[in-house]
Design an enzyme around this catalytic site. Structure first.
Site, PDB file in Angstrom:
ATOM      1  N   GLU A 167       1.331  -3.936  16.517  1.00 56.80           N
ATOM      2  CA  GLU A 167       2.914  -4.611  16.536  1.00 56.80           C
ATOM      3  C   GLU A 167       3.614  -3.388  15.798  1.00 56.80           C
ATOM      4  OE1 GLU A 167       0.984  -6.354  12.403  1.00 56.80           O
ATOM      5  OE2 GLU A 167      -0.125  -5.107  12.829  1.00 56.80           O
ATOM      6  N   TYR A 198      -1.158  -5.737  -1.070  1.00 59.49           N
ATOM      7  CA  TYR A 198      -0.472  -5.949  -2.077  1.00 59.49           C
ATOM      8  C   TYR A 198       0.115  -7.569  -0.920  1.00 59.49           C
ATOM      9  CZ  TYR A 198       1.724  -3.608   2.497  1.00 59.49           C
ATOM     10  OH  TYR A 198       2.190  -3.427   3.866  1.00 59.49           O
ATOM     11  N   LEU A 209      -1.396  -7.319  11.223  1.00 57.21           N
ATOM     12  CA  LEU A 209      -1.353  -8.603   9.918  1.00 57.21           C
ATOM     13  C   LEU A 209      -0.781  -9.910  10.581  1.00 57.21           C
ATOM     14  CD1 LEU A 209      -1.204  -8.558   7.078  1.00 57.21           C
ATOM     15  CD2 LEU A 209       1.195  -8.259   7.473  1.00 57.21           C
ATOM     16  N   ARG A 255     -15.080   8.263  -9.528  1.00 61.52           N
ATOM     17  CA  ARG A 255     -15.430   7.835  -8.108  1.00 61.52           C
ATOM     18  C   ARG A 255     -16.373   8.053  -7.795  1.00 61.52           C
ATOM     19  NH1 ARG A 255     -16.151  10.647  -3.927  1.00 61.52           N
ATOM     20  NH2 ARG A 255     -14.645  10.213  -2.173  1.00 61.52           N
ATOM     21  N   ARG A 257      -1.418 -15.740   1.608  1.00 61.41           N
ATOM     22  CA  ARG A 257      -1.944 -14.478   2.508  1.00 61.41           C
ATOM     23  C   ARG A 257      -2.580 -13.777   1.656  1.00 61.41           C
ATOM     24  NH1 ARG A 257       2.156 -11.034   6.177  1.00 61.41           N
ATOM     25  NH2 ARG A 257       2.896 -10.555   3.425  1.00 61.41           N
ATOM     26  N   LYS A 289      -3.995  -6.944   4.698  1.00 61.04           N
ATOM     27  CA  LYS A 289      -3.035  -6.115   3.758  1.00 61.04           C
ATOM     28  C   LYS A 289      -3.668  -5.139   2.889  1.00 61.04           C
ATOM     29  CE  LYS A 289       2.508  -7.055   3.037  1.00 61.04           C
ATOM     30  NZ  LYS A 289       2.667  -6.164   4.450  1.00 61.04           N
TER      31      LYS A 289
HETATM   32  N1  PDD Z   1       4.989  -5.103   6.057  1.00 67.39           N
HETATM   33  N2  PDD Z   1       3.012  -5.558   9.920  1.00 67.39           N
HETATM   34  C1  PDD Z   1       2.238  -5.367   9.829  1.00 67.39           C
HETATM   35  C2  PDD Z   1       1.884  -3.982   9.643  1.00 67.39           C
HETATM   36  C3  PDD Z   1       3.555  -5.081   7.979  1.00 67.39           C
HETATM   37  O1  PDD Z   1       3.583  -3.835   7.425  1.00 67.39           O
HETATM   38  C4  PDD Z   1       4.353  -6.030   7.980  1.00 67.39           C
HETATM   39  C5  PDD Z   1       4.944  -5.895   6.379  1.00 67.39           C
HETATM   40  C6  PDD Z   1       4.344  -7.148   9.260  1.00 67.39           C
HETATM   41  C7  PDD Z   1       5.691  -8.537   8.388  1.00 67.39           C
HETATM   42  O2  PDD Z   1       4.522  -9.420   7.736  1.00 67.39           O
HETATM   43  P1  PDD Z   1       5.639 -10.313   6.450  1.00 67.39           P
HETATM   44  O3  PDD Z   1       6.402 -11.270   7.733  1.00 67.39           O
HETATM   45  O4  PDD Z   1       5.116 -11.082   6.179  1.00 67.39           O
HETATM   46  O5  PDD Z   1       6.815  -9.475   5.559  1.00 67.39           O
HETATM   47  C8  PDD Z   1       3.709  -7.401   9.576  1.00 67.39           C
HETATM   48  C9  PDD Z   1       5.714  -5.653   4.329  1.00 67.39           C
HETATM   49  C10 PDD Z   1       6.975  -5.748   4.407  1.00 67.39           C
HETATM   50  C11 PDD Z   1       5.522  -3.824   3.922  1.00 67.39           C
HETATM   51  O6  PDD Z   1       4.755  -3.163   4.032  1.00 67.39           O
HETATM   52  O7  PDD Z   1       6.736  -3.130   2.696  1.00 67.39           O
END
Ligand code: PDD
Length: 286
Positions: free
Chosen positions: A182, A33, A206, A101, A52, A150
């Site tokens: 993170e 996503y 990420l 499945r 990405r 992601k």
């Molecule tokens: N999340 N680390 C993780 C684990 C994340 O899920 C996200 C983003 C980030 C920041 O990445 P970016 O700057 O590209 O949004 C770092 C999104 C916003 C979400 O899951 O809603």
């Protein structure tokens, strides 16, 4: 009000958008996503999100079903159809409806499932948390070891977020081998003696698109940056702490595991970086 969403080539009322129970995303969390923020009806950091997305798909041996121009056209159409001024666009691609499945991937010609929807968030840029800051707890990072992809397997971050809520704070910072990786859904930073410290890129985190842009803007503004891991103790003793994500931009963290960071209020570096990010990313918004 019912949203108009995108599903496999069609724009539909949200209640009419249906996906098979055999979808790989549903039974296997087999999908990726992206979340892109919208300010003033425009997309922030869009090329970075598409790049990405392409990488996440390729790491999971999935094809990219649409061209960059097609992705852009869908994002723009959803902004228009749902009259989004401030908010986000969520995009998901799964390995599609496998018809049953099975751990093995479905046949290569199985079409992926492509879903996009909007979330209107008026006041996103003027978020009061930018002034008050957020409180976090630390929890062990129990996710899989390819966090650079992601994927939609968000159960552990979701459990960590709930743990934070149950303990009366806003979010959790994840810790592995003694160092912060993170946040549940954001990249984390501390500031010491004016220097911005954030964990270097690897498969452990990420590769945040907001992070990449912010570090570029900060470097251009002659701010000092050090990319290395830090501990919770170091963060508690730092002058400031903050995090970044597409939906939060830059937000200060004022308390970690009950200990105040700095004087316990939003610091000047995080405040300046938020302004800088909003200013600069709006210039390249499309
Ligand atoms: N999340 N680390 C993780 C684990 C994340 O899920 C996200 C983003 C980030 C920041 O990445 P970016 O700057 O590209 O949004 C770092 C999104 C916003 C979400 O899951 O809603």
């Amino acid at each position: 009000m019912s949203r108009t969403v995108y599903l496999n080539g069609e724009y539909l009322p949200e209640a009419e958008a249906k996906v098979s129970i055999f979808d790989r995303g549903f039974v296997m969390a087999d999908g990726v996503y992206e979340v892109t923020s919208v300010l003033g009806g425009k997309l922030l950091d869009f090329p970075g999100h598409l790049k990405r997305l392409a990488r996440s798909l390729s790491e999971l041996q999935m094809g990219n079903p649409l061209s960059d121009d097609e992705w852009l056209a869908i994002h723009r159409k959803l902004v228009e159809l749902n009259a989004i001024d401030e908010g986000i666009i969520y995009l998901q691609v799964t390995r599609g409806n496998a018809g049953d499945r099975d751990f093995a991937f479905p046949a290569e010609d199985t079409p992926p499932t492509v879903v996009l929807f909007t979330q209107s968030k008026p006041g996103l840029a003027a978020n009061p948390q930018a002034k008050t800051g957020l409180r976090v707890i630390s929890v062990p990072d129990l996710r899989w070891s390819r966090r650079d992809i992601k994927t939609v397997q968000l159960l552990y971050p979701s459990l960590a977020k709930m743990e934070a809520k149950h303990r009366g704070v806003d979010d959790a910072w994840l810790v592995e081998d003694g160092f912060v990786t993170e946040g549940t859904s954001n990249n984390t930073y501390i500031v010491k003696d004016g220097k911005i410290i954030t964990r270097q890129l690897s498969q452990d985190i990420l590769h945040g698109i907001t992070r990449a842009s912010l570090l570029r803007y900060a470097a251009e503004a002659q701010m000092q940056i050090e990319e290395r891991p830090f501990t919770i103790e170091e963060a508690q003793a730092a002058d400031e702490a903050f995090f970044t994500s597409a939906s939060a931009f830059v937000l200060p963290v004022v308390e970690i595991d009950g200990a105040k960071v700095g004087n316990g209020s939003a610091g000047p570096v995080a405040t300046r970086l938020r302004e800088l990010y909003l200013e600069e990313s709006l210039k390249s918004a499309i």
